[in-house]
Design a protein around this motif. Structure first.
Motif, short mmCIF file in Angstrom:
data_model
loop_
_atom_site.label_atom_id
_atom_site.label_comp_id
_atom_site.label_asym_id
_atom_site.label_seq_id
_atom_site.Cartn_x
_atom_site.Cartn_y
_atom_site.Cartn_z
N ILE A 50 13.71 9.96 -4.54
CA ILE A 50 15.02 9.98 -4.52
C ILE A 50 15.79 8.85 -5.45
O ILE A 50 15.52 7.61 -5.44
CB ILE A 50 15.81 10.03 -3.22
N ILE A 51 16.46 9.29 -6.68
CA ILE A 51 17.27 8.31 -7.31
C ILE A 51 18.80 8.08 -7.19
O ILE A 51 19.29 9.30 -7.10
CB ILE A 51 16.96 8.85 -9.03
N VAL A 52 19.01 7.15 -7.06
CA VAL A 52 20.49 6.95 -6.75
C VAL A 52 21.10 6.02 -7.90
O VAL A 52 20.38 4.94 -8.26
CB VAL A 52 20.54 5.94 -5.24
N ALA A 53 22.17 6.32 -8.42
CA ALA A 53 22.96 5.40 -9.22
C ALA A 53 23.97 4.75 -8.69
O ALA A 53 24.80 5.41 -7.71
CB ALA A 53 23.58 6.31 -10.47
N SER A 90 28.65 0.28 -5.52
CA SER A 90 29.19 1.70 -5.06
C SER A 90 28.31 2.75 -5.52
O SER A 90 28.25 3.16 -6.69
CB SER A 90 30.59 1.93 -5.15
N PRO A 91 27.86 3.81 -4.70
CA PRO A 91 26.97 4.80 -5.09
C PRO A 91 28.03 5.83 -5.95
O PRO A 91 29.25 5.82 -5.72
CB PRO A 91 26.71 5.54 -3.89
N ALA A 92 27.23 6.27 -6.88
CA ALA A 92 27.82 7.12 -8.07
C ALA A 92 27.23 8.40 -8.43
O ALA A 92 27.48 9.01 -9.30
CB ALA A 92 28.17 6.18 -9.38
N GLY A 93 26.02 8.68 -7.49
CA GLY A 93 25.30 9.52 -7.91
C GLY A 93 23.76 9.59 -7.20
O GLY A 93 23.38 8.71 -7.24
N SER A 107 35.30 7.85 -8.49
CA SER A 107 36.73 7.67 -8.61
C SER A 107 37.15 6.51 -9.27
O SER A 107 38.28 6.15 -9.82
CB SER A 107 37.56 8.02 -7.21
N ALA A 108 36.19 5.33 -8.95
CA ALA A 108 36.56 4.02 -9.54
C ALA A 108 35.89 3.78 -10.67
O ALA A 108 36.06 2.53 -11.27
CB ALA A 108 36.03 2.93 -8.61
N ILE A 109 35.03 4.59 -11.29
CA ILE A 109 34.31 4.15 -12.42
C ILE A 109 35.45 4.16 -13.76
O ILE A 109 36.04 4.86 -13.83
CB ILE A 109 33.10 5.23 -12.62
N THR A 132 23.60 0.85 -12.62
CA THR A 132 22.16 0.57 -12.02
C THR A 132 21.63 1.79 -11.33
O THR A 132 22.24 2.49 -10.75
CB THR A 132 22.26 -0.78 -11.33
N PHE A 133 20.32 1.81 -11.44
CA PHE A 133 19.60 2.87 -10.64
C PHE A 133 18.29 2.17 -9.75
O PHE A 133 17.90 1.42 -9.88
CB PHE A 133 18.68 3.70 -11.69
N SER A 134 18.30 2.97 -8.71
CA SER A 134 17.00 2.91 -7.80
C SER A 134 16.26 4.19 -7.61
O SER A 134 16.85 5.08 -7.72
CB SER A 134 17.60 2.47 -6.33
N ILE A 135 15.00 3.88 -7.45
CA ILE A 135 13.95 4.75 -7.28
C ILE A 135 13.33 4.49 -5.89
O ILE A 135 12.65 3.63 -5.60
CB ILE A 135 12.95 4.96 -8.41
#
Length: 373
Positions: free
Chosen positions: A57-60, A65-68, A95-97, A104-107
């Motif tokens: 899972i990749i999280v942006a 705050s999560p964005a994707g 909504s805040a971007i 930043t990304f996490s794997i």
């Protein structure tokens, strides 16, 4: 006697004025700011260079705050490439971007070495690399099923082999193990929360605080850019680090390392001009420290014998040089900057076009009316 306007002329004037009243607000409304998702795709690797497994899972995130979020369906690949319309797009937005925000990304829960700058409607090929191995799962207890001496029960339960995980590098602060003679008995590394800066105190180091007492702890943190002293002439500075406690001394020197993402490295301009400086509060000036620059690993290292405020410095662009925003993505990748149909920087705003259009319509209507009188 003045001639009254013909019915046909009056109808034409009425139509022109009505159209201007309807079109001008509609055009002006198009100038309202809006953002679109920034789509990413590309390769994704483990820290050892192997492909990240399917199911990762990749999280942006933007400012925490999560964005994707996206899940790998194919090992080593995520998102969508040109022509791969059936693949799952990795769209980053919340909504805040705002344009220019750092993504930043996490794997699989581990921070990626790379980051990106948000562009409304952007479409970017960005290779992602985990900065550490995946967390080792804790084996769940194996349920025992009753005794019995047959093949289906009673035998010893052998736990599956586990691979020891890499030691976790402490963040922000770390204790120094000291020998009986007051030397550091084991090498210690501590890093900043974003992973840009790290500090290593080697085994055998004599560490003392400002009063000359044995030092039992070191700290490192990113300094606020807004509070930095003025830049030296002709240079730009950034990635400032506060190492503490202030005034601590080391013999032999300790190592400070800056590790930059691809995007941050590109923003430097000419890496050959990179240097490390420390701020001398006594003179109120920045002073350069010998440093080693490694473009292959995007790292800059320096040896320091005392703690202070440290920063990276590089040659500032001259006023005559054109400045272009950093392009996010792997080398050679194709990037579409901005959302389709949006006006480029420097284009005439839609609100201004609407006002000009409305003014022209009203003037034309008045001119025709006067000619008929």
């Amino acid at each position: 006697m003045k001639q009254r306007p013909a019915p046909r002329t009056t109808a034409l004037l009425t139509l022109l004025i009505t159209v201007s009243l309807l079109v001008v607000p509609a055009l002006a409304d198009e100038s309202a700011p809006s953002t679109l998702p920034h789509v990413f795709y590309g390769q994704v690797y483990n820290v050892d260079g192997s492909n990240a497994p399917a199911g990762s899972i990749i999280v942006a995130s933007v400012a925490g705050s999560p964005a994707g979020t996206t899940t790998l369906t194919t090992a080593g690949e995520y998102g969508v490439g040109p022509g791969d319309g059936d693949a799952v797009k990795f769209a980053v937005w919340n909504s805040a971007i705002s344009p220019g925000d750092t993504i930043t990304f996490s794997i699989y829960g581990v921070r990626a070495l790379e980051s990106a700058v948000y562009e409304s409607g952007g479409f970017t090929n960005l290779t992602l690399t985990a900065s550490a191995p995946p967390p080792t799962p804790t084996p769940s207890p194996t349920g025992g099923g009753g005794g019995g001496g047959g093949p289906s029960g009673g035998g010893p339960i052998i736990p599956p082999p586990t691979t020891p995980s890499a030691p976790e590098v402490p963040v922000g602060q770390a204790s120094l193990p000291l020998s009986a003679t007051g030397e550091v008995s084991e090498s210690v590394t501590v890093r900043t929360g974003d992973g840009v800066g790290s500090l290593t105190v080697g085994e055998g180091t004599h560490a003392r605080d400002a009063s000359g007492n044995l030092l039992g702890e070191v700290t490192i943190a990113r300094a606020d850019a807004d509070g930095l002293p003025p830049n030296p002439p002709g240079t730009a500075i950034g990635f400032a680090l506060n190492c503490g406690p202030a005034g601590a001394t080391f013999d032999p020197p300790v190592t400070i390392t800056y590790t930059l993402s691809e995007e941050e490295w590109e923003e430097i301009g000419d890496p050959a001009t990179l240097s490390v400086m420390w701020y001398n509060p006594g003179t109120g000036e920045w002073q350069e420290i010998p440093a080693t620059v490694d473009p292959a690993t995007r790292t800059v290292t320096a040896q320091v014998s005392h703690f202070s405020l440290f920063t990276l410095a590089w040659a500032a662009a001259s006023p005559g040089e054109a400045t272009t925003p950093a392009v996010t993505g792997a080398p050679g990748s194709e990037v579409t900057q901005g959302a389709p149909g949006t006006a480029a920087s420097g284009d005439l705003p839609m609100a201004a076009i609407a006002m000009v259009f409305g003014t022209v319509v009203v003037i034309a209507a008045g001119y025709l009316l006067l000619r008929r009188r």
